[in-house]
Design an enzyme around this catalytic site. Structure first.
Site, short mmCIF file in Angstrom:
data_model
loop_
_atom_site.label_atom_id
_atom_site.label_comp_id
_atom_site.label_asym_id
_atom_site.label_seq_id
_atom_site.Cartn_x
_atom_site.Cartn_y
_atom_site.Cartn_z
CB SER A 73 39.88 37.98 48.57
OG SER A 73 39.99 39.28 49.10
CB ALA A 91 45.38 34.92 45.93
CB CYS A 92 49.52 33.42 43.84
SG CYS A 92 49.32 34.86 44.88
N GLY A 114 44.51 45.00 48.92
CA GLY A 114 43.52 46.03 48.61
C GLY A 114 42.23 45.91 49.39
CB THR A 115 39.31 43.61 49.12
OG1 THR A 115 39.32 43.86 47.71
CG2 THR A 115 37.89 43.65 49.61
N PRO A 175 49.47 43.26 47.95
CG PRO A 175 48.86 43.67 45.75
CD PRO A 175 49.27 42.57 46.67
CG ASN A 185 51.34 37.19 42.48
OD1 ASN A 185 52.45 37.70 42.36
ND2 ASN A 185 50.46 37.62 43.35
N PRO A 186 49.91 37.87 39.39
CG PRO A 186 47.67 37.70 38.71
CD PRO A 186 48.69 37.04 39.59
CB CYS A 187 50.19 42.00 42.42
SG CYS A 187 48.45 42.30 42.18
N GLY A 188 53.06 40.54 41.01
CA GLY A 188 54.51 40.48 40.99
C GLY A 188 55.20 40.07 42.27
CD GLU A 189 51.80 39.73 45.38
OE1 GLU A 189 50.70 39.30 45.76
OE2 GLU A 189 51.94 40.43 44.35
#
Length: 760
Positions: free
Chosen positions: A72, A87-88, A419-420, A417, A269-273
């Site tokens: 994004s 993003a990360c 998501g968007t 993820p 990063n926040p989602c772990g990947e």
């Protein structure tokens, strides 16, 4: 572009350039032209005669055909002054006041630019340690996590979403027990996902039932011992209760550390990947696997198309590194030393449905492994070709690849993820199964619009089975599996997240991990009835199958449930939660609000007020209107005042106060910022709230809940304890912007109606 109306709405609302008055200055195709042109410019860094127009067209076609989309921040910021495309990020947190608050400042700059941050707090001395410089006592990692959390709350991320963080603590840190329980209160540290960094030695001690040492990070000396199994059980219990903490197998992250000479990987990063070294960033993008099929009737994977898309995507992501405007100079320097990129996938569940293969099957797992293996090989081949033209990443000579063919990027694959992005593409997210195949969307005139997964709809229509009535049954059940009118062969293929056992979730995660440089963002969904032993088994399976981390979510385990799917026993209550005594209000015969219902329906109206836009959501159940909440637009004012009004109105509604009385008290209140502007339809925020409630009273025949939702309500657990709603992930049931249900995917919540997302 062949996109859905919902995707168009999300793009227009969240991604287009706007002027100071909020007017869009570009169209959706122009957005992709802006991004493609900006990213293509990097070709001239390596060839002054490069045909950047041709490259830009290739990038544009790949994105607008929905074959590949970057993360994004790239879509939002490429070709704009901000220009921050990552993003990360991972930032170091050192054991001094100066280092800690330098990290707070840097995180704020990253959040402002649209990125998310990961931290390890393992270097901080434990609570109670003596601070030599002052003679004082250290407050420990948890107290400083709260400082970071507060700073995140204060910074609006990129003008579109709040910042997200990952907080990690090594399992041998003396404060590990405090860390495990630090999010037991859902309102605490709510801008963080947290994970315990679990070592191989710890897991061996768990299996042996042995004690393990606690190490002071400052002195490197043993300061105590704990029983590994007891600590592990506390992690399992906390995750069973509300999904936090997750676990990260930290030694596995460092086994795949491409440049160990630069230090150990401490966080993700926040989602772990995305494991990263301090000050590294990573640019992510995802291939839409639903576009990678061919054939009439029986479908098969189009390997040629997939390969070409991988080549373009790696070229695109490598260019991003060069055109990116990094928020901190050190991030710019460190990122370019390794040039990590993370190409992943979305729509894997859609691919399986197109192929007629169940997600929860060995064949499905094998296809996942086959697809990701192909992407990994092709991505590395393309990165090696880029190295021939542009050179290997600068630290190649001291990397684990130094004796191999030079490669441009230290890592090439990551499963995020999406998501968007998956909403824009109109497909399922990441490697997750479909969360729900149908839901009801309410519109202002009171009609119910039934939204159905397009692949399911097409299959049912081909068989002459589709009807709105059948879809209402699917909505009420949350699944196809117990609906007699649907043939078994369709049920076998069209499985949703809660039809998939936790073991199959982990097997699929492990299949993708085998061919992914970095890690896999995935949420393992458990039914409400799952036990701690079930969570334990999944953690053990993840460890055995080579996963790098695990995130779980037990349906209904958080006080404000996101969305229950399937039947939940009406008798199901935690055996650790005694029946509540009558409250003092009940004993004194005073009014007390009824609990917030588990399921509501409602409308959201955008209202122009004197200082911007106000979004008013009015929700109702079978007993009438029960809740109002508000959200201000980017240029709105008085958010605390309108929120306070909405909260008081909600309490009054659930206390039985007559709705017309409430409307009468609010309607006509005047605000100077509104009344001094001619043409306004409302006179203030309270007036706007009153008028929205009035519309619902008219359009919903007194606010009665539709029959399909009553069915869903009966299927949900009426005995579950209701807790106060907040806007953390743990407390989020409905989208704060449009009021639709949100779902858990890969450490985030995502609203598939309007595109709102939040991680941490």
């Amino acid at each position: 572009m062949n996109i859905t109306e919902n995707a168009k709405t999300v793009l227009e609302k969240r991604y287009l350039i706007r002027d100071a008055q909020g007017k869009a200055l570009e169209t959706v195709p122009q957005l992709f032209q802006r991004v493609a042109s900006a990213i293509a410019q990097a070709d001239r860094n390596y060839d002054p005669q490069a045909d950047v127009e041709k490259t830009a067209q290739e990038f544009y076609d790949t994105m607008t055909d929905l074959r590949f989309l970057p993360n994004s921040p790239t879509l939002m910021n490429a070709g704009r002054d901000l220009g921050q495309l990552s993003a990360c990020f991972v930032l170091p947190v050192g054991d001094s006041m100066e280092e800690i608050f330098e990290a707070v400042k840097q995180a704020a700059l990253i959040h402002k630019s649209g990125g998310g941050t990961g931290f390890s707090f393992s270097r901080l001395r434990p609570r109670g340690s003596v601070v030599n410089s002052t003679g004082g006592v250290a407050s420990g990692p948890i107290s400083f996590m709260k400082v970071f959390n507060t700073a995140t709350e204060a910074v609006k991320q990129g003008g579109t979403r709040r910042g997200a963080n990952m907080g990690i603590l090594q399992v041998d840190h003396p404060d590990i027990l405090d860390f495990i329980s630090c999010k037991s209160d859902n309102s605490e540290i709510n801008n963080f996902n947290i994970s315990v960094a679990v070592t191989e030695g710890f897991m061996q001690a768990v299996h042996a039932g042995e004690d393990y040492p606690l190490i002071d990070p400052r002195t490197k000396q043993e300061v105590g011992r704990l029983n590994a199994r007891e600590v592990y059980d506390k992690i399992v219990d906390a995750a069973w209760r509300n999904g936090e903490p997750g676990i990260v197998f930290i030694d596995r992250l460092n086994r795949d550390n491409v440049v160990p000479s630069q230090g150990r990987i401490e966080s993700t990063n926040p989602c772990g990947e995305q494991p990263l070294l301090p000050y590294e960033s990573c640019n992510l993008g995802s291939i839409n696997l639903a576009q990678m099929v061919k054939g009439e009737g029986k479908k098969e994977i189009d390997w040629d198309k997939l390969g070409q898309t991988v080549d373009t995507a790696i070229h695109f992501l490598d260019n991003v590194i060069d055109v990116n405007k990094y928020p901190i100079p050190e991030i710019d320097r460190v990122t370019k030393l390794t040039r990590k990129v993370g190409l992943g996938v979305m729509a894997f569940a859609d691919l399986l449905m197109l192929l007629g293969v169940p997600y929860n099957s060995q064949e499905g797992v094998e296809i996942g492994q086959q697809v990701m293996g192909f992407i990994q090989r092709r991505a590395k081949e393309q990165s090696c070709r880029l190295a021939e033209q542009r050179g290997a990443f600068p630290l190649f000579g001291e990397s684990i690849y130094k004796d191999e063919t030079p490669i441009r990027n230290a890592t090439v694959t990551t499963i995020a993820p999406t998501g968007t992005l998956s909403i824009i593409a109109g497909v399922s997210g990441g490697v997750e199964p479909v969360f729900a195949f149908a839901f009801i969307r309410n519109v202002m005139d009171g009609d119910e619009l039934i939204e159905v997964n397009p692949l399911l709809r097409r299959r049912l229509e081909e068989r002459g089975l589709y009807s709105d009535e059948l879809m209402k049954k699917v909505i009420a059940q949350g699944s196809l599996q117990h609906i007699d009118e649907i043939p078994q062969d369709i049920k076998d293929v069209f499985v949703c997240a809660h039809d998939v056992s936790p073991q199959w979730h982990i097997r699929m995660q492990a299949a993708f991990q085998k061919h992914t440089d970095n890690a896999v963002s995935k949420t393992v969904n458990f039914p409400h009835s799952a036990t701690r032993e079930d969570v334990d088994k999944v953690y053990q399976l993840a460890y055995e199958l080579g996963c790098k981390g695990v995130t779980i979510y037990r349906d209904g385990s958080r006080g404000s449930q996101v969305l229950n799917i399937g039947k939940v026993s009406k008798e199901a209550k935690s055996d650790e939660e005694p029946q509540a005594e009558p409250s003092s209000a009940q004993q004194q015969n005073r009014l007390e609000p009824r609990p917030r219902p588990a399921v509501t329906m409602g409308i959201t109206e955008k209202v122009k007020i004197g200082c911007g836009n106000l979004y008013v959501t009015v929700n109702y159940d079978e007993n009438g209107i029960c809740e109002v909440f508000t959200n201000t637009g980017r240029h709105g004012g008085c958010p605390s005042q309108s929120e306070a009004t909405a909260r008081l109105v909600s309490i009054a509604l659930r206390s039985g106060i007559d709705v017309q009385t409430i409307i009468g008290q609010l309607k006509g209140i005047r605000c100077p910022s509104t009344i001094r502007q001619p043409g306004m339809k409302v006179t203030s925020c309270p007036d706007a709230i009153a008028r929205a409630i009035e519309k619902v009273m008219r359009s919903q025949n007194g606010g009665q809940m539709p029959s399909a939702v009553q069915e869903m309500e009966r299927e949900l657990n009426q005995g579950a304890r209701e807790e106060e709603v907040d806007h953390s992930i743990a407390g989020m049931r409905f989208c704060p912007e449009c009021g639709a249900p949100v779902v858990h995917e890969g450490g985030c919540v995502i609203c598939r109606q309007c595109g709102y997302s939040k991680c941490g």
